[in-house]
Design an enzyme around this catalytic site. Structure first.
Site, mmCIF file in Angstrom:
data_model
loop_
_atom_site.group_PDB
_atom_site.id
_atom_site.type_symbol
_atom_site.label_atom_id
_atom_site.label_comp_id
_atom_site.label_asym_id
_atom_site.label_seq_id
_atom_site.Cartn_x
_atom_site.Cartn_y
_atom_site.Cartn_z
ATOM 1 N N ASP A 137 -5.886 -21.026 12.796
ATOM 2 C CA ASP A 137 -4.947 -21.454 11.661
ATOM 3 C C ASP A 137 -3.757 -22.332 12.729
ATOM 4 O O ASP A 137 -3.640 -22.114 13.917
ATOM 5 C CB ASP A 137 -4.425 -20.315 10.874
HETATM 6 N N1 URA Z 1 -7.723 -15.013 11.705
HETATM 7 C C1 URA Z 1 -6.857 -15.691 10.801
HETATM 8 O O1 URA Z 1 -6.496 -15.099 10.148
HETATM 9 N N2 URA Z 1 -6.243 -16.721 11.547
HETATM 10 C C2 URA Z 1 -6.728 -17.299 12.603
HETATM 11 O O2 URA Z 1 -6.333 -18.281 13.047
HETATM 12 C C3 URA Z 1 -7.870 -16.675 13.240
HETATM 13 C C4 URA Z 1 -8.314 -15.174 12.762
#
Ligand code: URA
Length: 241
Positions: A103
């Site tokens: 993310d």
């Molecule tokens: N889980 C999430 O919520 N975000 C990420 O970036 C990776 C795993």
């Protein structure tokens, strides 16, 4: 392989730049100047030099990046900073892309490569490549979290997660989470399903490769030979029935 493609895949220059350099005598093959970049060479046996520098052929490149917050896991974006912007111009010419997504606000270990087949294999949902995250939580995690994760947690929309592992910090305000899959916002949604919230998230390991503590956020380095071998081993293992 054509000379211009060879030089471009090695990250040395664009195909147009290769053509210009060759016309000016800046490209040699086995010590002999070559004016036509359309000429085919054998990457295994021919020695190609560009502006006096011998260019060793590497079919694929593998980079470890310590992703900072605020960058999207993409090779291009019209409005947001994206991870490949952090690489050198030479690497950016090689067509590297991130192996999987983090993310925008997630930091830490990201592998980039131009090996599409390997990336595809490592990310395939059928397979079980381990990814380890360090997460911080808004509230103390309930005592049942370890079992719930191990059994396979159900997200609020009903999606069932594969069994995962969590090792909580002593105060249960954070911990290490190991996943073998990569659903959208998975860890955040797992914590929401436990009536909690992720306040910080860092990936610390991928396929047994730990994030190099010497890399600051935004810094990168090539994978070592051993790390490359771990990636290939993970792909081999996951290909097995
Ligand atoms: N889980 C999430 O919520 N975000 C990420 O970036 C990776 C795993």
């Amino acid at each position: 392989m054509r000379i211009d493609r060879y030089l471009n895949e090695c990250g040395i220059c664009s195909r147009k730049e290769a053509a210009i350099a060759a016309k000016r005598g800046g490209v040699t093959v086995n010590g002999v100047p070559e004016k036509s970049v359309a000429r085919h060479i054998d990457p295994e046996t021919d020695r190609v030099c560009y502006l006096g520098r011998e260019i060793a052929y590497r079919r694929f490149t593998y980079i470890m990046l310590n992703k900072p917050a605020g960058y999207v896991s993409a090779t291009d974006d019209k409005s947001l900073p994206y991870v490949t912007e952090l690489l050198s111009p030479e690497l950016r010419r090689m067509g590297l892309f991130p192996v999987g997504r983090l993310d925008r606000d997630t930091v830490g270990l990201m592998i980039l490569t131009n090996n599409g087949l390997l990336s595809h294999t490592l990310l395939s949902p059928k397979h079980h490549v381990e990814k380890v995250y360090r997460a911080g939580f808004r509230d103390r995690l309930s005592g049942a979290a370890e079992e719930v994760f191990a059994e396979g947690l159900k997200l609020l929309d009903g999606t069932l997660c594969k069994p995962a592992k969590i090792v909580c910090d002593p105060d249960r305000m954070g911990g290490l989470i190991t996943l073998t899959e990569g659903k959208y916002h998975q860890i955040k949604r797992m914590l929401e399903a436990m009536d909690n919230q992720v306040v910080s998230l860092e990936r610390v390991s991928f396929a047994g490769i730990p994030l190099d503590p010497l890399l600051d956020r935004g810094e990168w380095r090539p994978l070592t030979g051993e790390e490359e071998a771990l990636l290939h081993r993970a792909a081999e293992e996951t290909r097995a029935p």
